[in-house]
Structures are given as C-alpha cells and as structure tokens.
Design an enzyme around this catalytic site. Sequence first.
Site, PDB file in Angstrom:
ATOM      1  N   THR A 210       0.861  -1.191   0.000  1.00 21.65           N
ATOM      2  CA  THR A 210       0.000   0.000   0.000  1.00 21.65           C
ATOM      3  C   THR A 210       0.893   1.235   0.000  1.00 21.65           C
ATOM      4  OG1 THR A 210      -1.809  -1.091   1.139  1.00 21.65           O
ATOM      5  CG2 THR A 210      -1.620   1.289   1.488  1.00 21.65           C
ATOM      6  N   ARG A 238     -14.822  -6.510   0.091  1.00 15.11           N
ATOM      7  CA  ARG A 238     -14.123  -6.078   1.313  1.00 15.11           C
ATOM      8  C   ARG A 238     -13.390  -4.737   1.080  1.00 15.11           C
ATOM      9  NH1 ARG A 238      -8.605  -4.678   2.738  1.00 15.11           N
ATOM     10  NH2 ARG A 238      -8.312  -5.136   4.928  1.00 15.11           N
ATOM     11  N   THR A 260      -0.789   1.964   6.970  1.00 17.96           N
ATOM     12  CA  THR A 260      -0.708   0.733   6.183  1.00 17.96           C
ATOM     13  C   THR A 260      -0.660  -0.456   7.132  1.00 17.96           C
ATOM     14  OG1 THR A 260       0.623  -0.580   4.652  1.00 17.96           O
ATOM     15  CG2 THR A 260       1.812   1.032   5.994  1.00 17.96           C
ATOM     16  N   GLY A 261      -1.400  -1.482   6.810  1.00 18.33           N
ATOM     17  CA  GLY A 261      -1.403  -2.652   7.679  1.00 18.33           C
ATOM     18  C   GLY A 261      -2.715  -3.386   7.614  1.00 18.33           C
TER      19      GLY A 261
HETATM   20  N1  ASP Z   1      -4.411  -1.304   4.966  1.00 24.82           N
HETATM   21  C1  ASP Z   1      -4.634  -1.950   3.700  1.00 24.82           C
HETATM   22  C2  ASP Z   1      -5.936  -2.697   3.762  1.00 24.82           C
HETATM   23  O1  ASP Z   1      -6.232  -3.291   4.769  1.00 24.82           O
HETATM   24  C3  ASP Z   1      -3.570  -2.901   3.314  1.00 24.82           C
HETATM   25  C4  ASP Z   1      -2.164  -2.454   3.603  1.00 24.82           C
HETATM   26  O2  ASP Z   1      -1.940  -1.358   4.026  1.00 24.82           O
HETATM   27  O3  ASP Z   1      -1.231  -3.240   3.369  1.00 24.82           O
HETATM   28  O4  ASP Z   1      -6.637  -2.721   2.775  1.00 24.82           O
END
Ligand code: ASP
Length: 343
Positions: A210, A238, A260-261
Amino acid sequence: MARRFGITLALLVTACSAPSRPASVPSSPQDPALAIRWGLVIHGGAGVITRAKLTPEREAAIREMLAQALREGHAILARGGSSLDAVTRTIVLLEDSPLFNAGTGAVFTHDGTNELDAAIMVGTTRAAGSVAGVRTVKNPILLARALMERSPHVMLVGAGADAFAVVAGVERVEPAYFFTPERWQQLQDKLAAEQAAGAVLATPDDKLGTVGAVALDHARGLAAGTSTGGTTNKRYGRVGDSPVIGAGTYADTSCAVSATGHGEHFIRHAVAHEICARRAYLRLPLARAAHEVVMEDLVKVDGEGGVIALDRDGHVAMPFNSPGMYRGYIGEDGVPHVMIFVE
Ligand code: ASP
C-alpha cells in the site's frame, strides 16, 4: 444458501495468524526529535519484509522508487506548490510502479479481479475524497481528488465510483492493466494454501505495498493520501482502512497521517484520527501519540502495520510493529531518506 453463507463467514474468522513483529519492538517513540521545516513523508506498505525475502535487486528498485517519489514531491513543495499537489503527485508515481500494491501491481481479489481503494484529505479545509472498490481507474488517487474537488460527496464505492471517473474525465484502463505475474502468483498460492487448510487464511504477507504520503507546505498546510489494492484474496467487496477517513487517511490543521497494515484493526481503532486526537487533546508529542497507537494499542490486538505522520511543526513519526515498512521522508534540504527495516 443461508447455511452455506454462515459456514463461509465462520471460515472467514478462522486462521488469522498473528503478526511477526520486529525482533525488538522499541519501547519508546522512534526518532522523537525528527523534524523538518517543510517536506514530505511517504510509505510503500508494511508487513513481513525481511532481508531474507527481499532480493538485493528488488530492495534497490524499491529504495530508488521511494527516493524518486520523495524528490518529485519535494520539487513541487520547493517551488511553492501545495501539500495536496505533493501528496497527489507522489502517490501517482507509486501507483504507476508495479513494485507496490496500488494502481498497477495491485493485489488480486478471490475472484481474480483488482479492486482499488484510495483517499485524500486536505488539513486546512478538511476537504476529503475517497473511493473504494474501483476496477477501471488507472490512478485511484486522482479519482479521490476529483471527487473531493468536483462533487459534494466524500466517498464513492464500486461501479458508481468507476462511473464518476467517466464524468470527471479521470483516465480509465482495461482491468488487464493492473495485472502483474507476481501478484497473480500470490493469489494462486493463497488459494492453494486455503484449499490445503480447508479454511480461509489471512497471512500478513498478502497486503504488502500500500502507498501513502503526508506533506507540509510553505503555508504550513498539511495533506494526507493513501492508495491500495487492499488484501490478496479479499472477498465480498471487502474494503480496508485506506479509504476510510480517520482510519487509514486523515489530515486536519495540525496533523496528517497515512496508515498501512491490517485494515480491519486500523478501522476499529480509527488509527489516523486517534493519533491526531491524542496529539491535540492530550498534547502529546506526535511521535508519542503515534507510538502509543501503533506500538501499544494495535500490538495488543495483533493489528500489524504502521503509519507515517507529520504535524504542522514539522515533526515526523513513522512507527511500525511489523518486521519492515517501506518508508522515507524529505525535508527542505532536498535529501531523500529511505528506510525499510528498523534502521
Ligand atoms: N491497509 C490496507 C488494507 O487493509 C492494506 C495495507 O496497508 O497493506 O486494505
């Protein structure tokens, strides 16, 4: 049918593996004194990034792309451009790189499609635009910005968001544009692993990449933006935290955050807003506020990931509780600083 759906939902909540954290999660805020007069902070995703997994070539390519994005954002700010323009340009560059899970290179859904999410917010005005589940827009961050600037709405989803791109004249592409062999293979691996396990698996690796940016301009205006393909193998439309204002993306007059996460946890904790709120109401230094939310609250619930944060005084915070986070910052001196691990 109802029963089948019930079983599927039960499977969905099983087998979520705990995040593997850095060997030593720092107990105090990282770089508490890190500050710039004006500039930009970016991320390219957090997760299980280890030296063993990253080839030297890939690491070099990612570092160079992040440095280039920082330099371009800096150039905009240096000539008096707005934090909004710097954030937008930086994210477009990263969306156009197949190295990241945003724009081309986005991860695949369970059905083998790409559904992209993005949001942008301007601190001084609290103007915000957010799109989720778009399938045909080359740069979702540009669609989020068009929505913010040219409509009364804040958030559009799915087919409606793609339709707005036509009206707004935002570039559209065939779905094949988003395809990369590496992301396709990730989906195949995930499907095979699920079949073997007989359950829906959610491993931390499947959402790396991301992208996000926060910037502070000469007028001390802040902006934040985030763009993502979400998580590999996601189902049922989703949507994660990235396009949710206050969760994955937030900016006000004194603080800007992009996250991000593991999006579900970031939504539950309203991470981006929570950091700004603790800074404002508890008068915590930005690094302390970000540290508490990412390294304490999220760690307690195995909410893997990190944030980049910037306040109007130029303080920079980039905490993450995963083994790595692609990240970097650039201040008025124009020197890009790019980091991946705890370094
Ligand atoms: N936060 C993003 C999500 O859950 C994914 C990511 O940041 O890696 O869609």
